[in-house]
Scaffold this motif. Structure first.
Motif, short mmCIF file in Angstrom:
data_model
loop_
_atom_site.label_atom_id
_atom_site.label_comp_id
_atom_site.label_asym_id
_atom_site.label_seq_id
_atom_site.Cartn_x
_atom_site.Cartn_y
_atom_site.Cartn_z
N ILE A 1 44.85 -12.26 54.03
CA ILE A 1 46.09 -11.52 54.32
C ILE A 1 46.89 -11.52 52.81
O ILE A 1 46.76 -12.41 52.08
CB ILE A 1 47.29 -12.60 55.16
N GLN A 2 47.28 -10.46 52.82
CA GLN A 2 47.92 -10.13 51.57
C GLN A 2 49.55 -10.23 51.95
O GLN A 2 50.04 -9.52 52.98
CB GLN A 2 47.83 -8.76 50.98
N ILE A 3 50.27 -10.92 51.17
CA ILE A 3 51.64 -11.01 51.39
C ILE A 3 52.41 -10.21 50.24
O ILE A 3 52.29 -10.37 49.14
CB ILE A 3 52.06 -12.56 51.30
N GLY A 4 53.36 -9.46 50.89
CA GLY A 4 54.10 -8.77 50.00
C GLY A 4 55.62 -9.10 50.05
O GLY A 4 56.22 -8.77 51.18
N TRP A 5 56.36 -9.69 49.05
CA TRP A 5 57.51 -10.35 49.45
C TRP A 5 58.54 -9.47 48.41
O TRP A 5 58.56 -9.62 47.16
CB TRP A 5 57.61 -11.73 49.07
N PRO B 1 43.93 -16.79 52.97
CA PRO B 1 42.86 -16.83 54.06
C PRO B 1 43.87 -16.62 55.19
O PRO B 1 44.56 -17.28 55.39
CB PRO B 1 42.09 -18.06 54.13
N ALA B 2 43.16 -15.93 56.07
CA ALA B 2 43.80 -15.56 57.33
C ALA B 2 43.32 -16.50 58.54
O ALA B 2 42.17 -17.11 58.25
CB ALA B 2 43.42 -14.30 57.98
N PRO B 3 44.03 -17.21 59.61
CA PRO B 3 43.70 -17.96 60.41
C PRO B 3 42.51 -17.51 61.07
O PRO B 3 42.49 -16.17 61.45
CB PRO B 3 44.97 -18.36 61.04
N PHE C 1 49.81 -8.08 55.06
CA PHE C 1 48.68 -6.89 55.25
C PHE C 1 47.69 -7.51 55.69
O PHE C 1 47.15 -8.21 54.82
CB PHE C 1 48.62 -6.02 54.26
N THR C 2 46.78 -7.64 56.50
CA THR C 2 45.37 -7.86 56.80
C THR C 2 44.46 -7.37 56.00
O THR C 2 44.55 -5.92 56.06
CB THR C 2 45.01 -7.89 58.24
N GLU D 1 49.35 -23.91 57.78
CA GLU D 1 48.23 -24.81 57.05
C GLU D 1 47.68 -23.82 56.01
O GLU D 1 47.48 -24.29 55.05
CB GLU D 1 47.20 -25.01 58.10
N ASN D 2 47.56 -22.64 56.37
CA ASN D 2 46.85 -21.73 55.09
C ASN D 2 47.85 -21.65 54.07
O ASN D 2 47.29 -21.44 52.63
CB ASN D 2 46.56 -20.35 55.73
#
Length: 374
Positions: free
Chosen positions: A219-223, A190-192, A212-213, A254-255
């Motif tokens: 939020i999508q995290i691409g690592w 989840p986005a803050p 990426f929102t 926190e998220n």
């Protein structure tokens, strides 16, 4: 159970679904076959660029998707140690659009279903491609869950069934794989509150990390990680990995702590691109990832598939009228698209191999800087 149709499309992703709609709208009977029980079930790239947006607006699909929900990225940002150091604003008014695949496919299917020449078959697995004595492809055999096997006779088969394409394999089309030296770990949190819809880049362990929102407040995290390293990574605690993510983007602390706690919270994407020897055979064509798998860089994949569908939807009616769907006629589609796609794939390589160098250069004092991101 037997069916007869002009076109049988395998794979109800963005490319296959759009092509089915565009053909049905022209009164070309089309059966769209999807292995999953529902549309948009699998996790896939969901970012629309200028080309994809233009095509969806051209066919009056974009506004339907927008009514269900999409999200425009306001800008692209580059971060280092928790601080922003570069921002890129787009002349288009946005830096890309997040389009949930379910919204995209639902909108296309709703429009296609208006036309009696369109039929969607979910939960249907292709098992065999049929050919006549001349080697022309004439249809498919498939299995439906809870039902007897079916046969679909068609004038042409379209493989729009992704990077692991069954149609490509059954048609014995050679697929040449190119590894890019990295794989990708995806996660979703989840986005803050008050998080602006942006695309954010940084570098961790000399690898690209992107945020990426998404619609719905996520939020999508691409690592990026070194190719083949995930098996080794999983043998150790995920916590040092998460600590690096928090250090890069402290506002997400926190998220991250509330939503990511193990490697099971990440999805691994094996990254590679591919070039097929051909996209067409007599009575058969492949599009999208089935014909040209792309890496996530630049979010070209879905947009390329949509463009394939748009181009092929203009060529097929002409070939039906001429009464010939042999490979030499279908080459018109491949010739129209192949170089464009391969140029995009080359651009992906350039972007990937230069990202770290450009990122480091942009951190130098202004008078020392090299050319920045393209």
């Amino acid at each position: 159970m037997n069916y007869q149709t002009d076109v049988c499309i395998i794979g109800a992703g963005p490319g296959g679904a759009l092509l089915a709609y565009l053909l049905a709208k022209q009164n070309i009977s089309t059966i769209l076959i999807e292995r999953s029980d529902k549309l948009g079930k699998e996790f896939r790239g969901e970012h629309l660029n200028e080309d994809g947006e233009k095509i969806l607006k051209k066919h009056h699909i974009f506004e339907k998707i927008e009514s269900l929900g999409l999200l425009r990225m306001s800008r692209v940002e580059y971060w280092k140690d928790g601080h922003i150091f570069k921002t890129i604003e787009s002349e288009l008014g946005h830096a890309g659009i997040h389009v949930p695949q379910q919204h995209l496919l639902q909108s296309i299917n709703n429009q296609a279903s208006i036309h009696p020449s369109y039929k969607l078959m979910l939960g249907t697995k292709v098992t065999e491609l049929m050919q006549n004595e001349k080697g022309q492809y004439t249809g498919i055999k498939a299995q439906q869950k809870g039902r007897s096997d079916i046969i679909v006779e068609s004038k042409i088969i379209i493989g729009a069934d992704g990077r692991y394409s069954t149609v490509r394999k059954l048609a014995r089309i050679k697929n040449n794989i190119y590894n890019h030296g990295y794989d990708l770990l995806w996660a979703k949190i989840p986005a803050p509150k008050k998080w602006e819809p942006t695309i954010r880049f940084t570098v961790v362990n000399n690898q690209q990390l992107a945020l990426f929102t998404q619609t719905g407040g996520f939020i999508q995290i691409g690592w990026n990680i070194k190719k083949g390293s995930y098996t080794s990574l999983k043998k150790h605690s995920v916590q040092p990995f998460l600590d690096q993510l928090i250090l890069a983007f402290p506002q997400l602390k926190e998220n991250i702590e509330q939503n990511l706690s193990s490697w099971k919270d990440f999805i691994l994407l094996s990254v590679y691109s591919s070039h097929c020897d051909t996209w067409v055979k007599n009575g058969l064509a492949i599009i999208g990832d089935a014909a040209h798998t792309m890496t996530p860089t630049g979010a070209y994949g879905m947009n390329a598939a949509i463009t394939d569908a748009d181009v092929l939807s203009q060529i097929l009616p002409k070939l039906f009228f001429q009464g010939s769907l042999e490979a030499r006629q279908l080459k018109e589609f491949e010739n129209a698209r192949r170089k464009i796609v391969e140029d995009l794939q080359d651009a992906q390589v350039v972007t990937e191999t230069s990202f770290i160098e450009n990122f480091s250069a942009s951190l130098k004092p202004k008078e020392e800087r090299l050319p920045l991101f393209q």
